[in-house]
Scaffold this motif. Structure first.
Motif, PDB file in Angstrom:
ATOM      1  N   GLY A  77       0.781  -1.225   0.084  1.00 17.08           N
ATOM      2  CA  GLY A  77      -0.021   0.003   0.013  1.00 17.08           C
ATOM      3  C   GLY A  77       0.728   1.269   0.181  1.00 17.08           C
ATOM      4  N   GLU A  78       1.843   1.091   0.581  1.00 16.90           N
ATOM      5  CA  GLU A  78       2.888   2.267   0.495  1.00 16.90           C
ATOM      6  C   GLU A  78       3.387   2.850  -0.703  1.00 16.90           C
ATOM      7  N   ALA A  79       3.091   2.167  -1.792  1.00 15.66           N
ATOM      8  CA  ALA A  79       3.445   2.462  -3.113  1.00 15.66           C
ATOM      9  C   ALA A  79       2.356   3.493  -3.825  1.00 15.66           C
ATOM     10  N   PHE A  80       1.189   3.441  -3.305  1.00 13.78           N
ATOM     11  CA  PHE A  80       0.183   4.409  -3.768  1.00 13.78           C
ATOM     12  C   PHE A  80       0.392   5.824  -3.482  1.00 13.78           C
ATOM     13  N   GLU A  81       0.208   6.710  -4.577  1.00 16.52           N
ATOM     14  CA  GLU A  81       0.399   8.145  -4.244  1.00 16.52           C
ATOM     15  C   GLU A  81      -0.532   8.810  -5.130  1.00 16.52           C
ATOM     16  N   LYS A  82      -0.918  10.180  -4.870  1.00 15.17           N
ATOM     17  CA  LYS A  82      -1.497  10.780  -5.995  1.00 15.17           C
ATOM     18  C   LYS A  82      -0.952  10.981  -7.432  1.00 15.17           C
ATOM     19  N   THR A  83      -1.366  10.626  -8.400  1.00 11.46           N
ATOM     20  CA  THR A  83      -0.808  10.533  -9.889  1.00 11.46           C
ATOM     21  C   THR A  83      -1.801  11.174 -10.625  1.00 11.46           C
ATOM     22  N   ASP A  84      -1.134  12.226 -11.286  1.00  8.18           N
ATOM     23  CA  ASP A  84      -1.786  13.031 -12.288  1.00  8.18           C
ATOM     24  C   ASP A  84      -1.709  12.355 -13.756  1.00  8.18           C
ATOM     25  N   LEU A  85      -3.145  11.908 -14.147  1.00  8.95           N
ATOM     26  CA  LEU A  85      -2.999  11.032 -15.404  1.00  8.95           C
ATOM     27  C   LEU A  85      -2.634  12.036 -16.599  1.00  8.95           C
ATOM     28  N   ASN A  86      -2.774  13.203 -16.370  1.00  7.34           N
ATOM     29  CA  ASN A  86      -2.469  14.056 -17.401  1.00  7.34           C
ATOM     30  C   ASN A  86      -0.933  14.133 -17.535  1.00  7.34           C
ATOM     31  N   GLU A  87      -0.368  14.502 -16.621  1.00  7.53           N
ATOM     32  CA  GLU A  87       1.214  14.159 -16.528  1.00  7.53           C
ATOM     33  C   GLU A  87       1.609  13.044 -17.171  1.00  7.53           C
ATOM     34  N   VAL A  88       1.122  11.693 -16.660  1.00  9.96           N
ATOM     35  CA  VAL A  88       1.683  10.519 -17.267  1.00  9.96           C
ATOM     36  C   VAL A  88       1.390  10.537 -18.718  1.00  9.96           C
ATOM     37  N   ILE A  89       0.318  11.068 -19.336  1.00 10.96           N
ATOM     38  CA  ILE A  89      -0.036  10.899 -20.671  1.00 10.96           C
ATOM     39  C   ILE A  89       1.061  11.791 -21.525  1.00 10.96           C
ATOM     40  N   SER A  90       1.285  13.082 -20.936  1.00  3.25           N
ATOM     41  CA  SER A  90       2.176  14.000 -21.424  1.00  3.25           C
ATOM     42  C   SER A  90       3.616  13.545 -21.573  1.00  3.25           C
ATOM     43  N   GLU A  91       4.096  12.955 -20.587  1.00  3.69           N
ATOM     44  CA  GLU A  91       5.557  12.275 -20.554  1.00  3.69           C
ATOM     45  C   GLU A  91       5.628  11.373 -21.697  1.00  3.69           C
ATOM     46  N   LEU A  92       4.372  10.302 -21.706  1.00  6.51           N
ATOM     47  CA  LEU A  92       4.380   9.299 -22.818  1.00  6.51           C
ATOM     48  C   LEU A  92       4.493   9.721 -23.984  1.00  6.51           C
ATOM     49  N   LEU A  93       3.668  10.521 -24.215  1.00  2.00           N
ATOM     50  CA  LEU A  93       4.072  11.280 -25.785  1.00  2.00           C
ATOM     51  C   LEU A  93       4.874  11.923 -26.098  1.00  2.00           C
ATOM     52  N   ASN A  94       5.555  12.575 -25.208  1.00  2.00           N
ATOM     53  CA  ASN A  94       7.123  12.923 -25.485  1.00  2.00           C
ATOM     54  C   ASN A  94       7.968  11.882 -25.738  1.00  2.00           C
ATOM     55  N   ASP A  95       7.738  10.589 -25.049  1.00  2.00           N
ATOM     56  CA  ASP A  95       8.626   9.491 -25.187  1.00  2.00           C
ATOM     57  C   ASP A  95       8.353   8.904 -26.776  1.00  2.00           C
ATOM     58  N   PHE A  96       7.013   8.940 -27.146  1.00  2.00           N
ATOM     59  CA  PHE A  96       6.617   8.172 -28.376  1.00  2.00           C
ATOM     60  C   PHE A  96       6.664   9.353 -29.589  1.00  2.00           C
ATOM     61  N   GLU A  97       7.221  10.510 -29.342  1.00  2.00           N
ATOM     62  CA  GLU A  97       7.332  11.663 -30.178  1.00  2.00           C
ATOM     63  C   GLU A  97       7.828  11.316 -31.883  1.00  2.00           C
ATOM     64  N   LEU A  98       8.976  10.454 -31.650  1.00  2.27           N
ATOM     65  CA  LEU A  98       9.606   9.881 -32.830  1.00  2.27           C
ATOM     66  C   LEU A  98       8.483   9.079 -33.901  1.00  2.27           C
ATOM     67  N   LEU A  99       7.857   7.902 -32.959  1.00  2.32           N
ATOM     68  CA  LEU A  99       7.045   7.147 -33.670  1.00  2.32           C
ATOM     69  C   LEU A  99       5.744   7.914 -34.244  1.00  2.32           C
ATOM     70  N   ILE A 100       5.245   8.722 -33.329  1.00  2.00           N
ATOM     71  CA  ILE A 100       4.199   9.633 -33.710  1.00  2.00           C
ATOM     72  C   ILE A 100       4.416  10.293 -34.955  1.00  2.00           C
ATOM     73  N   GLN A 101       5.367  10.921 -35.157  1.00  2.00           N
ATOM     74  CA  GLN A 101       5.978  11.572 -36.173  1.00  2.00           C
ATOM     75  C   GLN A 101       6.032  10.885 -37.454  1.00  2.00           C
ATOM     76  N   ASP A 102       6.720   9.521 -37.311  1.00  2.00           N
ATOM     77  CA  ASP A 102       6.957   8.678 -38.183  1.00  2.00           C
ATOM     78  C   ASP A 102       5.493   8.249 -38.896  1.00  2.00           C
ATOM     79  N   LYS A 103       4.614   7.815 -37.917  1.00  3.65           N
ATOM     80  CA  LYS A 103       3.178   7.177 -38.383  1.00  3.65           C
ATOM     81  C   LYS A 103       2.263   8.341 -38.923  1.00  3.65           C
ATOM     82  N   HIS A 104       2.595   9.565 -38.699  1.00  2.00           N
ATOM     83  CA  HIS A 104       1.771  10.674 -38.625  1.00  2.00           C
ATOM     84  C   HIS A 104       0.477  10.515 -38.052  1.00  2.00           C
TER      85      HIS A 104
END
Length: 247
Positions: A77-104
């Motif tokens: 239970g100590e692993a749980f904390e407030k998690t902003d899903l908007n921040e999660v998605i923002s960081e992931l889209l940054n990680d996927f940036e090249l693939l997103i560009q490549d696939k348009h």
């Protein structure tokens, strides 16, 4: 619990060392053969060595996926904390940036809630689902991925008896316009090592969606998918905003 954690540590050591070491040697010696003796090798032998290297690479990825799967099962239970899903998605889209560009690809994302969760697991959950949507896009069609959320209301619980009515839930949907699949396979896709497509068509270990199901279960939620062949897929996750860690 102590015994379980000890067994997990032993498994982790075997997976990260004892199983990986032979693979490293296979890849190393195969590489040596192809570089130092490339002039002595026939095209047929070079082709077979390449297949050996590719198989070793797949096995290495599979071992890491199994190791990650086992780690997901053990979080207190100590692993749980407030998690902003908007921040999660923002960081992931940054990680996927090249693939997103490549696939348009085009990504539409509504404002998402903040939930009480295990951040590393939620990151893995959304990574796997977005990755799937990008991977299983239609040839010749720009991928369009839409991420939405809504709060669950009383009538929404009628088909989800396993949910705790004392908690407030949100439903997060990740929908795409990809190749989709026959709805009759909707439950099977979450089974570990289950693949609807051959490895020669799409890469992967067959663990990603099983991992997603385990992560959602860890958060006392549900995940399911609605899809039709050639008409895209919509993965829906029902997650509590807060956790009752005493239950």
């Amino acid at each position: 619990l102590q015994l379980s954690n000890k067994n997990l540590e032993q498994f982790a050591y075997i997976a990260s060392h004892d199983l990986q070491e032979p693979l490293r040697k296979i890849r190393t010696y195969s590489s040596i053969l192809q570089t130092k003796h490339k002039n002595d090798l026939t095209d047929e032998i070079k082709e077979k060595l390449t297949k050996i290297e590719n198989s070793a690479e797949r096995m290495s990825k599979l071992i890491n996926e199994v190791l990650n799967f086992s780690k997901i099962l053990h979080h207190g239970g100590e692993a749980f904390e407030k998690t902003d899903l908007n921040e999660v998605i923002s960081e992931l889209l940054n990680d996927f940036e090249l693939l997103i560009q490549d696939k348009h690809a085009v990504i539409h994302c509504e404002r998402l809630p903040v939930i009480f969760a295990i951040p590393v697991q939620i990151n893995q959950l959304f990574y796997n689902l977005i990755s799937n949507s990008l991977k299983f896009s239609k040839k010749g069609t720009d991928p369009v991925i839409t991420i939405t959320s809504r709060m669950m209301e009383g009538k929404d619980f009628e088909d989800h008896n396993a949910l705790d009515p004392k908690l407030h839930y949100c439903e997060i949907s990740i929908s795409d316009n990809g190749i989709g699949f026959d709805q009759k396979y909707a439950d099977q896709i979450f089974l570990i090592f289950h693949r609807l497509h051959g490895r020669d068509q799409y890469t992967g270990t067959g663990i990603g969606l099983a991992l997603c199901k385990t992560i959602v279960a860890n958060h006392k939620g549900e995940i399911f998918c609605v899809s039709n062949k050639n008409e895209g897929a919509s993965f829906k996750m029902i997650l509590p905003l807060l956790q009752d860690l005493n239950s």
